[in-house]
Design an enzyme around this catalytic site. Structure first.
Site, short mmCIF file in Angstrom:
data_model
loop_
_atom_site.label_atom_id
_atom_site.label_comp_id
_atom_site.label_asym_id
_atom_site.label_seq_id
_atom_site.Cartn_x
_atom_site.Cartn_y
_atom_site.Cartn_z
N HIS A 89 0.81 -1.21 0.00
CA HIS A 89 0.00 0.00 0.00
C HIS A 89 0.85 1.26 0.00
O HIS A 89 0.42 2.30 -0.48
CB HIS A 89 -1.01 -0.07 1.14
CG HIS A 89 -2.07 -1.08 0.87
ND1 HIS A 89 -2.25 -2.20 1.62
CD2 HIS A 89 -2.95 -1.18 -0.16
CE1 HIS A 89 -3.22 -2.93 1.10
NE2 HIS A 89 -3.65 -2.33 0.02
N GLU A 126 -10.03 -10.92 -8.74
CA GLU A 126 -8.70 -10.86 -8.12
C GLU A 126 -8.20 -12.21 -7.66
O GLU A 126 -7.14 -12.31 -7.09
CB GLU A 126 -8.62 -9.84 -6.98
CG GLU A 126 -9.87 -9.37 -6.38
CD GLU A 126 -9.68 -8.34 -5.28
OE1 GLU A 126 -8.67 -7.63 -5.23
OE2 GLU A 126 -10.59 -8.27 -4.44
N ASP A 139 -3.97 -8.40 -6.34
CA ASP A 139 -4.25 -9.69 -5.72
C ASP A 139 -4.24 -10.82 -6.74
O ASP A 139 -3.83 -11.94 -6.42
CB ASP A 139 -5.60 -9.64 -4.98
CG ASP A 139 -5.44 -9.04 -3.59
OD1 ASP A 139 -4.47 -9.42 -2.90
OD2 ASP A 139 -6.23 -8.18 -3.21
N CYS A 155 -8.47 -2.24 -12.15
CA CYS A 155 -8.22 -1.23 -11.11
C CYS A 155 -6.98 -1.56 -10.29
O CYS A 155 -6.62 -0.82 -9.38
CB CYS A 155 -9.44 -1.08 -10.20
SG CYS A 155 -9.85 -2.58 -9.33
C1 PEP Z 1 -6.11 -5.40 -6.38
O1 PEP Z 1 -6.00 -6.38 -5.68
O2 PEP Z 1 -5.57 -5.27 -7.50
C2 PEP Z 1 -6.91 -4.25 -5.90
C3 PEP Z 1 -7.19 -3.24 -6.69
O3 PEP Z 1 -7.30 -4.27 -4.60
P1 PEP Z 1 -6.32 -3.90 -3.35
O4 PEP Z 1 -5.01 -3.42 -3.91
O5 PEP Z 1 -7.03 -2.87 -2.55
O6 PEP Z 1 -6.21 -5.20 -2.64
MG MG Z 2 -7.32 -6.59 -3.94
#
Ligand code: PEP
Ligand code: MG
Length: 838
Positions: free
Chosen positions: A460, A697, A721, A768
């Protein structure tokens, strides 16, 4: 045999001038690492007992002896410095281990001339090795004669509080060779300490004429025991036999991954050819910048005026230690959960260091003299670091590093709000690993780039760095922090390189590239508010990933066609209570309002795995990333999901709100939420329900895309993911960071299958995950059938520009060939060739 005297006067064991420990020309003794005490420069040739007691240890080389007084005080009597090297020559021991001696009784005789000629110094020590339990006061600092009063010691705790000392029990000895690679450094020492603490008996380790209580990590490390060295163990108490056996076993069992658990070297580094003046890492956010390096591990304290109130300072130190302890505790709990044994061992050692009596004693002594807690703590740690550095073993840097780590953590806690990074704008920040809050603070100060020893490209923090447009390299390895403060470096994040010796020509070149880049960005920005169409007229929606209404406003200003992902879990971090329905509604409405007339995709709360909320404790899991996370929470806390859906159904206009479900693996999960949503719509008398999408994902969802698309309004691929679960590689793993690459052909096949499945039901597919923000991937995703890219707000102009230079038909043709390639690297190479980046 035992008395309850709290106080004891020790008589001089030798005749001669008295020295305080700080004047002893030996860093280990001088720092107090072995305990508090006193020294004598002897003029006589016999060492006498300073009090009545039991001989608990006799050095094999005859130059030192340890006595236990009847009040539990343990006294190491050490003749001369570095006299272990004489291998017993010139010494004759007069007592045996286990013998009871009277005050003043001769313990060892030595040849004054011979020893004086061959050793570094005759200065001899009387050290209270368990000085954490006693206060020590010198009675005189002048010359003394044998038997004259020298040191006064007072127990800190009532006798009852020291049950283990009062239970005499048998004293058991053992000896063994150290199996730990590199000797007794922090983690093995922590293991020994932990083992010893599992018993009631008091345990000590003896080596090279020195001895340390197994309670003190610093004491144990200060013995400088090397690999294959033979050490003695002594334990006294009711379970001494078992304690000795356990400690011997711990000493003779090498730790797994001993050599690299402390400072993991990323795989990325092994795989590349060494390049002089360059550190290799993994790109977490793209960009090329030059500037002065700023290491974050250097907190410089102002000069301390002294005269602080010891009570207050002790209290402050205590509070800060409590804070750090609970931070480390939660790191440990996480490491345990993730079965990350290396991390667990490291932080267990840090926790032990935090409690180390030698460190605390030294800090407390400074505080008693009026020093501020910050300075006292620094001084104590710095002294120990110096000790470790002067012991001359190759593992010293590692040990000192652990202490430095702890120094920083505690200073942070002590300085609290008053401390902040004072980083010059334009600096390239180097740190072990940054937290999201560090990153936010640094970005506000206008730093140019970030580099980290550890970290992963899909963490993150990386997501935040991309969001801020801050070039960021992770997994650079521990040598990053060896670089000089302020030196000019070039951070080539796209190339995964940190150049730490750039010449002036290179710096000028980078500056020019930065300027060109800025100009290109400005040009792209002028077009950012118009829709992005490929050369052959296919429209690609370029939306933004946001975590708040402020970011949404930024995204709109940057030209976003909508919000492609609102991570709702980030709206409610850093708080102790759950937001109620109304608070949630206001937060979602604010994002909708910030986006003008554009649509907003709001993902239902995705906690579990690496994302934890204080107010929403989830059951401990053996394998949290594979546990109750994402939509699976509906299984255990259905009322929370209902509450969120209700809040979402209250936003207006509802037609601009789309709901996205994370971590779906089968159609039933979607049907269940759809039914709930329909029921809530009826309850609220709504005639229309918002569009409902599914995140792709996990491989199962990609493979079932067709079935999911039958019941979903759209699909959005979470490549972060999806990479983790397809490649079976932790997305935050520093050692795997270079390989968690969503351009892996296996992922491309899943993306292709998702788009094909959606097309059967005429549903659209977006991306995304972080791959959408990678301009190298834009043609591939368009080619595989993706029609929406949700990217970092700062990259909207860039990605739209990229789209406009592509031909969708050609993208489709060429992407099919990419599916047949054998690795992510091969895909990247092919993309660079086919669609070069400007
Ligand atoms: C992903 O897993 O690509 C996603 C967009 O969700 P996060 O990064 O919040 O797990
Ligand atoms: Mg994710």
């Amino acid at each position: 045999m035992h008395n309850n005297n709290k106080e004891l006067t020790l008589s001089a064991p030798l005749s001669g001038p008295v020295l305080t420990l700080v004047d002893v020309p030996d860093p280990v003794f001088a720092s107090g690492a072995m305990g508090d005490g006193i020294a004598i420069d002897p003029l006589n040739d016999t060492l006498h007992a300073p009090c009545a007691g039991v001989v608990v240890h006799v050095a094999r080389t005859g130059h030192a002896v340890t006595l236990r007084a009847d009040n539990g005080a343990e006294l190491l009597l050490h003749l001369g410095l570095d006299t272990v090297e004489l291998q017993g020559q010139g010494f004759s021991m007069l007592v045996k281990e286990g013998a009871r001696v009277a005050n003043g009784e001769p313990l060892l005789r030595y040849d004054l001339d011979q020893v004086a000629q061959q050793c570094k110094s005759l200065v001899s020590l009387m050290i209270l090795t368990n000085s954490q339990d006693f206060q020590v006061r010198a009675i005189t600092l002048k010359s003394v004669k044998v038997g004259e009063p020298l040191l006064h010691i007072i127990r800190r705790h009532p006798m009852g509080a020291q049950a283990e000392v009062d239970v005499p029990g048998e004293e058991i000895h053992g000896h063994i060779r150290i199996a730990h690679r590199g000797g007794l450094h922090a983690r093995p020492a922590a293991l020994i300490r932990q083992t010893a603490q599992g018993f009631k008996s008091k345990s000590r380790l003896h080596f090279g004429g020195k001895s340390a209580t197994c309670d003190s990590l610093i004491g144990l490390m200060g013995l400088a025991v090397g690999e294959h060295d033979e050490v003695q163990v002594s334990c006294q108490g009711p379970d001494a036999e078992a304690a000795v056996q356990a400690i011997l076993a711990a000493l003779s069992t090498a730790l797994a991954e001993d050599s690299h658990a402390m400072a993991p070297t990323p795989i990325a580094q092994h795989k590349r050819a060494a390049e002089a003046g360059v550190l290799h890492g993994v790109c977490a956010a793209p960009g090329l910048v030059g500037g002065p390096m700023f290491r974050l591990n250097a907190i410089s304290l102002p000069v301390d005026a002294g005269n602080h109130d010891p009570e207050q300072q002790l209290q402050a130190l205590d509070t800060a230690r409590n804070q750090v302890r609970s931070e480390i505790d939660s790191t440990l709990a996480r490491a345990k959960k993730h079965k990350n044994t290396a991390e667990e061992a490291i932080f267990a050692a840090h926790l032990a260091l935090l409690e180390d009596p030698a460190l605390l004693d030294a800090a407390n002594r400074s505080i008693d003299q009026g020093m501020a807690a910050t300075h006292a703590w620094c001084r104590s740690i710095d002294a120990q670091c110096e000790v470790l550095q002067q012991l001359g073993s190759p593992l010293l840097a590692e040990r000192a590093n652990d202490l430095c780590d702890l120094k920083q953590r505690l200073l942070r806690a002590l300085l609290g709000e008053t401390w902040h990074y004072d980083v010059p704008a334009g600096a390239i920040v180097a740190a072990h690993e940054l937290t999201p809050s560090d990153l936010l603070q640094l970005s506000a100060q206008g730093v140019a780039g970030l580099c980290m020893v550890e970290g992963g490209a899909t963490s993150h923090v990386a997501i935040l760095a991309r969001g801020k447009g801050l070039p960021c390299l992770v997994a650079l390895g521990a040598t990053l922090l060896d670089q000089q403060q302020g030196q000019s470096v070039v951070l080539d994040a796209d190339g995964g390189r940190l150049e730490w010796m750039p010449g002036s020509a290179r710096l000028a070149e980078v500056r020019q590239a930065q300027l060109d880049h800025q100009q290109r960005r400005a040009a792209q920005q002028t077009q950012a508010h118009t829709p992005a169409l490929t050369r052959d007229g296919v429209q690609i929606e370029v939306a933004a990933n946001v975590a708040s209404s402020t970011e949404a406003a930024d995204a709109l200003a940057n030209g976003a066609d909508g919000v492609g992902l609102l991570r709702t879990e980030f709206l409610f971090v850093d708080r102790n209570t759950a937001p109620d329905e109304e608070e949630q509604r206001l937060a979602y409405q604010a994002v909708l309002d910030a986006m003008g007339d554009k649509s907003v995709i709001i993902r239902t709360i995705d906690v579990g795995g690496d994302k934890q909320l204080d107010y929403l404790p989830l059951p401990a899991e053996a394998n949290p990333v594979l546990g109750l996370r994402g939509i699976r929470m509906a299984q255990i806390r259905p009322e929370l999901l209902d509450q969120q859906l209700r809040a979402l159904l209250h936003v207006c206009p509802l037609a601009r709100c789309r709901i996205l479900l994370p971590m779906v693996t089968e159609v039933d999960e979607l049907l269940h939420i759809r039914q709930r949503l329909d029921a809530l719509c009826t309850e609220l008398e709504l005639t229309q329900r918002p569009e409902l999408g599914v995140m792709i994902e996990v491989p199962a969802a990609a493979l079932l895309a067709e079935q999911l698309a039958e019941h979903a309004d759209f699909l959005s691929i979470g490549t972060n993911d999806l990479s983790q679960y397809t490649l079976a590689m932790d997305r935050d793993h520093a050692g795997l960071a270079s390989r968690v690459d969503a351009l892996h052909p296996a992922l491309l096949r899943l993306i292709a299958q998702t788009c094909a499945g959606a097309a059967v039901h005429h549903r659209w597919v977006g991306v995304c995950g972080a791959l959408a923000s990678d301009p190298l991937a834009t043609p591939v995703l368009i080619g595989l059938g993706v029609s929406e890219l949700s990217v970092s707000p700062v990259q909207i102009g860039e990605i739209k520009d990229r789209v406009r230079h592509l031909d969708a038909a050609e993208c489709r043709r060429f992407s099919q060939d990419l599916l047949k390639l054998s690795s992510a690297a091969a895909v990247r190479r092919a993309c660079h060739q086919q669609w070069p980046l400007s």
